[in-house]
Scaffold this active site. Sequence first.
Site, PDB file in Angstrom:
ATOM      1  CB  CYS A 118      -1.423   6.931   2.722  1.00  0.00           C
ATOM      2  SG  CYS A 118      -2.513   6.001   3.796  1.00  0.00           S
ATOM      3  CD  GLU A 156      -2.809  -1.188  -0.047  1.00  0.00           C
ATOM      4  OE1 GLU A 156      -3.102  -0.112  -0.610  1.00  0.00           O
ATOM      5  OE2 GLU A 156      -3.182  -2.284  -0.498  1.00  0.00           O
TER       6      GLU A 156
END
Length: 542
Positions: free
Chosen positions: A328, A294
């Site tokens: 993020c 990720e």
Amino acid sequence: MSNSISKVPVAVNEPVNSYAPGTPQREALISQYKAMYNQEPIDVPMYIGSEKVTTNDKRRMAPPHDHKKTLGHFNYGTADHVHQAIDAAMAARSEWANLPWEHRAAIFLRAADLLAGPYRNKMNAATMLAQSKNVFQAEIDAACELIDFLRFNVQYMSEIYREQPGNQPGIWNRLEYRPLEGFIFAVTPFNFTAIAANLCAAPAMMGNVVVWKPAESQMYSAQVIMELFQAAGLPDGVINMITVDGPVAGDVIFKHKDLAGLHFTGSTGVFRHLWKEIGNNIEKYRSYPRIVGETGGKDFVVAHPSAAPAEVATAISRGAFEFQGQKCSAASRAYIPQSLWAETKKILVEQVNSFKMGSTEDPSNFVNAVIDERAFDKIAGYIDYIKEQNDAEIICGGNYDKSVGYFIEPTVVVTTNPKFRTMCEEIFGPVVTLYVYPDAEFEATLDLVDQTSEYALTGSIISKDRYAINLAMKKLENAAGNFYINDKPTGAVVGQQPFGGARGSGTNDKAGAAMNLMRWVSARTIKETFIPPTDYRYPFLG
Ligand code: NAD
């Protein structure tokens, strides 16, 4: 020997403490913070098998908001330690992989209960001190998200094991979910304590052994994670924590025949590099390593002309600036229709100017410091660049100062160029760039949102018009792995919004979901025939 088909406890999300003034939780957490701030500097070892390993290469740990203070040191290792960690993991593998799954479940459920109870303040305080998260950001990450990861993953594990094929008369078909044949390399980022722990715990829960390399700026809470796992009864060697230079670790691990998987969260560039390393060594491995990553984001908020300006402004102020924009999923570009601009700007600037910035010890500070000097310099460099351009203007913030801590004012930029550099690149700091579009060009703006960045992690549409929402959902189908309607694009909750993005943002294996756990098992199909045939001739042969 267990002669039962066990049911695991039904997972529910851990309630989030408010830490409002006057609550006993607030008092207890702040006093834990002060105690850890004032104690003798700590020495964080590597955890290799049953050993706590120290070296002569000590690296300093300091609060980002108070960087002259020394919290302690962690011990930096070499390639030898990487070999030792792999050996320790492989030595633990057989016993761990063969332990009935209920015992693995019990260890991680116990870890969740310990974290919800006696370890909560220590884990939160470590995250506040060394990652500069305020009380609330620490609570939703280091306590609640990690507890949820552990409890929900146990439930998903049992659901996976229950998933079995159909049968025909005389035949019994079974699926066994074997751990991968080798070890998993977990490489974790600085920004979420919960992610660091989960990247190790998820494969370990499924019966795998792990070599874990945390980020250097997360070492304080990394040690608390190891203490928690040990207190929960995790056997030695199942998760081995090493602190070595990334490329030094990679040089040993990516050439090792027993590498069975990479569980990564971090930046896109590093992940692409690691993927290439694995590709270049593919002949060396016993199996094809599972690669789960990720990575970065350039997350968006799109407002439709039907939206309420206060909702748009709040989605941006919370979405862009909580934890200093170092999520993020942080909103870092927004698209506002001309008709809403004046009102949205007024509310947004007023909100951002009301933020207090400072140490995490004072819970009234909404904004704290960015993680380290490298991040500070990089973000300050972007702000300096913006100041020099003719097609962008800073409408609030824009100052920075690293004399005491790595403080950067939450900065709102408006550009007339929808492809302006800070509309496209991940900055990973408290900077959001806005583009004001003509109301009539909503649909074309959605195309712009889709095509502006290489990432596809999170994004949101703010609208009261259902047709506009539907259009945005269709046009932005591939622009975000987590798509929000009338909300900020951050704050995914385990068990509710499985998290992960596509395109340059990752393999989208959805942390905290059964999809992720499936990557850490290799199914074996077993077909058993009760009465085997005794003649090769089929009826059609006459
Ligand atoms: P980073 O990529 O700098 O570091 C991540 C990890 O990789 C660290 O442990 C680092 O030491 C290690 N590393 C770096 N180079 C290496 C190498 N050559 N070999 C082996 N390991 C190496 O990321 P960071 O600054 O810690 O975290 C921020 C990034 O993480 C941002 O890009 C953010 O978007 C991303 N992130 C993504 C998600 C998500 O779920 N998509 C979640 C959190 C963070």
